[in-house]
Design an enzyme around this catalytic site. Structure first.
Site, PDB file in Angstrom:
ATOM      1  N   THR A  23       0.831  -1.198   0.000  1.00 35.65           N
ATOM      2  CA  THR A  23       0.000   0.000   0.000  1.00 35.65           C
ATOM      3  C   THR A  23       0.870   1.255   0.000  1.00 35.65           C
ATOM      4  O   THR A  23       0.388   2.322   0.282  1.00 35.65           O
ATOM      5  CB  THR A  23      -0.897   0.015   1.252  1.00 35.65           C
ATOM      6  OG1 THR A  23      -0.072  -0.046   2.417  1.00 35.65           O
ATOM      7  CG2 THR A  23      -1.834  -1.163   1.235  1.00 35.65           C
ATOM      8  N   TYR A  32       4.984   4.116   3.452  1.00 35.00           N
ATOM      9  CA  TYR A  32       4.751   2.675   3.437  1.00 35.00           C
ATOM     10  C   TYR A  32       3.844   2.301   4.592  1.00 35.00           C
ATOM     11  O   TYR A  32       4.060   2.690   5.736  1.00 35.00           O
ATOM     12  CB  TYR A  32       6.069   1.911   3.582  1.00 35.00           C
ATOM     13  CG  TYR A  32       6.775   1.695   2.292  1.00 35.00           C
ATOM     14  CD1 TYR A  32       6.334   0.721   1.407  1.00 35.00           C
ATOM     15  CD2 TYR A  32       7.862   2.463   1.928  1.00 35.00           C
ATOM     16  CE1 TYR A  32       6.971   0.510   0.198  1.00 35.00           C
ATOM     17  CE2 TYR A  32       8.511   2.264   0.726  1.00 35.00           C
ATOM     18  CZ  TYR A  32       8.061   1.284  -0.126  1.00 35.00           C
ATOM     19  OH  TYR A  32       8.683   1.072  -1.320  1.00 35.00           O
ATOM     20  N   LYS A  33       2.814   1.524   4.272  1.00 37.14           N
ATOM     21  CA  LYS A  33       1.979   0.965   5.314  1.00 37.14           C
ATOM     22  C   LYS A  33       2.579  -0.340   5.785  1.00 37.14           C
ATOM     23  O   LYS A  33       3.391  -0.952   5.102  1.00 37.14           O
ATOM     24  CB  LYS A  33       0.558   0.716   4.772  1.00 37.14           C
ATOM     25  CG  LYS A  33      -0.117   1.964   4.231  1.00 37.14           C
ATOM     26  CD  LYS A  33      -0.492   2.921   5.326  1.00 37.14           C
ATOM     27  CE  LYS A  33      -1.239   4.117   4.773  1.00 37.14           C
ATOM     28  NZ  LYS A  33      -1.617   5.080   5.795  1.00 37.14           N
ATOM     29  N   ILE A  34       2.183  -0.790   6.968  1.00 38.91           N
ATOM     30  CA  ILE A  34       2.684  -2.043   7.498  1.00 38.91           C
ATOM     31  C   ILE A  34       2.104  -3.181   6.688  1.00 38.91           C
ATOM     32  O   ILE A  34       0.898  -3.326   6.572  1.00 38.91           O
ATOM     33  CB  ILE A  34       2.306  -2.197   8.986  1.00 38.91           C
ATOM     34  CG1 ILE A  34       2.958  -1.085   9.808  1.00 38.91           C
ATOM     35  CG2 ILE A  34       2.728  -3.550   9.503  1.00 38.91           C
ATOM     36  CD1 ILE A  34       2.581  -1.105  11.258  1.00 38.91           C
ATOM     37  N   THR A  35       2.979  -3.971   6.083  1.00 35.39           N
ATOM     38  CA  THR A  35       2.522  -5.108   5.316  1.00 35.39           C
ATOM     39  C   THR A  35       2.497  -6.334   6.203  1.00 35.39           C
ATOM     40  O   THR A  35       3.225  -6.429   7.182  1.00 35.39           O
ATOM     41  CB  THR A  35       3.442  -5.350   4.119  1.00 35.39           C
ATOM     42  OG1 THR A  35       4.777  -5.555   4.601  1.00 35.39           O
ATOM     43  CG2 THR A  35       3.436  -4.155   3.186  1.00 35.39           C
TER      44      THR A  35
END
Length: 611
Positions: A23, A32-35
């Site tokens: 995301t 950056y979102k936490i994947t």
């Protein structure tokens, strides 16, 4: 309220999970979102009211819920088998949970990956036999939603994996689960607040009950607030049909994920943060996985580059790129190649507005994406975006923009097509508000066609075809037709995983309904044939089969006169004649020869003419 269903692809390489879904924004405004893995907990009411059957043999609320759980399990196994799913019952007589800390809470499935065994266990709870098994296994007893939420919090805390999204769905037909007990109500509100603070999204899937379901009595303080300003968060009408319940669960099951988060520049210093979403992605059968023959473990392939002369392994820093231009080899560094590719920073830049009639159907050259505001990135984006959407819709215009989706991507011209929100009778969103991004062709993309010329149809023939077309019109919806090839593939996989005797039969929805078509058209088809085709001509008859010659067509024999043959000898051109022609000449002049080679035939003919 925006409900999107973007596809995900995950694979396992060795012992490490690789998720190709991200995301992160490629632009400067997106972080950056936490994947990680998605997680979903089904918290189901097991009270006696849930097992009451509906009118006219309708399934009970518990049976509908189990069907939904089963559907989600199977879809997770197919599309994202690494996501975590749990099934918890509350209001039970029996208790089963970690360390048995909570009474009347039964953890049927802990938070783990779905599998064939779990699907079979959920199937066992469906129907009349399932209701009896549920009464024997879990029973119905007192209710404490606070303890059930506390138990779910422990399920999340026991997971050591990184979770990208945590969601909890409550299925119940009781709007006052504690019967007015203020202490239990307060305890449930406290635990719900604790769960929401840890990032868990709580949704209510309330079911039909006599007298209606009043959310304001209790559950309005339990569920999570809307994820954005335009989302309702709560559905006011309870679900009384399986299709409605499935639709609501699917809309909440997956978190919407943006392909990119960019700036829409409306002018100098006026930027709107927007997210790019894929509303439709072509579904394909999963690719094959290579396994090691002896252990059936997945294998991983690696690519290495070696020097052609020395055979030494080359590192990425030792590899350069070159381009031949004007007969010279131009060597460039990697950063120079990136600089050549870069036109500008990613984003959308407004050029102007055009009337809607200027946008033609043949301008649609690739699948469109969807534009939606991102209020978290730039404050006020939703307000300005809504104003732009409203004015474009009122004036029936589209916005023309220059679009760069990622770094080092070439710019494209796009049309922002306004789309207003649509809700169905149950206040469930059908179409989200926003802009459809239509990619426009460049001048180089157009092709000049030279179509063949055919006789024009008469006005009578055209009118008759109009009647046929009007009879065959129907409301087309893409979501109403499933791909039969993919569905059959997954049914076969499901049958193998669940040890079924045979896969479930699928209905091929793209097959034309011939009987219904014939009934609608009646005599129109024959009347059209009479107008178009000549008398005594049947277009459905097969053409006569051509006679097979068994090979190439035989050429007529070439007979040579004696004078022509003497001329060939004098000009030394006998060698240009074929072997069959030379053989026929030998027979014609009575030349006996035992050989079949060309030179032997020529020598025999020359000897005959000189004798």
């Amino acid at each position: 309220m925006l409900h999107l269903f973007p596809g995900k692809k995950s694979r396992i390489e060795g012992d490490t999970e690789v998720t190709t879904e991200s995301t992160r924004s490629p632009s400067s405004i997106g972080d950056y979102k936490i994947t990680g893995r998605d997680s979903l907990v089904f918290l189901v009411d097991a009270s006696k009211e849930m097992f009451i059957k509906g009118e006219d043999g309708e399934p009970s609320n518990f049976d509908m819920t189990m069907q939904v759980v089963r559907t989600v399990y199977t879809s997770k196994i197919i599309s994202s088998d690494k996501d975590l799913v749990a099934l918890v019952f509350y209001g039970t007589e029996e208790s089963k949970n970690p360390r048995n800390s909570f009474k009347h809470v039964y953890v049927y499935h802990d938070l783990s990956e779905p599998g064939a065994k779990r699907v079979q266990e959920v199937d066992a709870l469906r129907g009349e036999k399932g209701a009896k098994l549920a009464a024997e296994t879990i029973g119905s007893g007192e209710t404490s939603l606070g303890d059930a939420l506390w138990c779910c919090a422990n399920l999340y805390s026991d997971i050591k994996l990184r979770l990208s999204h945590k969601r909890l769905m409550i299925f119940t037909c009781r709007d006052e689960p504690h019967g007015g007990d203020s202490v239990k109500d307060r305890q449930a509100r406290t635990k719900a607040s604790d769960l929401k603070e840890t990032g868990v999204v709580i949704d209510l899937m309330h079911l039909m009950k006599p007298g209606g379901f009043d959310i304001s009595l209790f559950f309005c303080d339990i569920v999570s607030p809307p994820e954005d300003e335009s989302e309702l968060g709560l559905q006011l009408q309870p679900s009384d049909k399986l299709e409605d319940l499935l639709k609501r669960v699917r809309a909440k099951e997956l978190k919407k994920r943006a392909l990119a988060r960019l700036n829409l520049c409306l002018g100098e210093g006026i930027n709107v943060a927007v997210g790019i979403y894929a509303t439709a992605v072509a579904a394909r059968k999963p690719g094959s996985i290579k396994l090691y023959r002896e252990t059936n473990e997945p294998v991983r392939s690696k690519t290495r580059t070696f020097h052609t002369q020395t055979g030494s392994l080359l590192l990425p820093s030792e590899i350069k790129k070159a381009q031949y231009y004007g007969g010279k080899e131009i060597v460039m560094e990697r950063d120079e190649v990136d600089a050549i590719k870069k036109f500008d920073d990613p984003g959308l830049f407004l050029i102007g507005f055009k009337p809607m009639e200027k946008l033609k159907l043949h301008h649609h050259i690739r699948p469109a994406v969807f534009l939606y505001p991102e209020e978290d990135e730039v404050k006020g984006s939703s307000c300005l975006f809504s104003a732009l959407l409203k004015k474009c819709s009122e004036r029936n215009v589209f916005a023309l923009c220059r679009f760069i989706s990622r770094r080092n991507y070439p710019p494209r011209f796009v049309a922002l097509l306004p789309q207003n929100e649509e809700l169905d009778e149950g206040k469930v969103q059908i179409t989200p508000p926003g802009f459809n991004v239509i990619y426009l062709p460049f001048a180089d993309d157009f092709r000049t066609l030279d179509p063949p010329q055919f006789p024009s149809a008469s006005q009578t023939q055209v009118d008759k075809m109009k009647e046929i077309v009007s009879k065959l019109r129907f409301k087309y919806r893409s979501e109403g037709f499933e791909n039969p090839v993919i569905q059959q593939h997954f049914r076969n996989l499901e049958a193998l995983a669940l040890d079924m005797m045979a896969p479930e039969e699928i209905e091929d929805l793209i097959m034309p309904k011939v009987d219904q078509i014939d009934q609608r058209l009646g005599p129109l088809v024959q009347e059209f044939k009479d107008l178009v085709y000549p008398a005594y001509y049947n277009p459905e008859s097969k053409p006569a089969a051509k006679r097979k010659t068994g090979g190439a067509e035989k050429k007529p024999k070439v007979e040579l006169t004696e004078d022509e043959l003497k001329a060939h000898v004098q000009n030394n051109t006998l060698v240009k004649l074929t072997v069959p022609v030379l053989k026929d000449a030998c027979k014609q002049f009575g030349v006996r020869t035992t050989g079949t080679k060309k030179q032997e035939l020529i020598d025999a003919l020359i000897a005959r003419l000189r004798s």
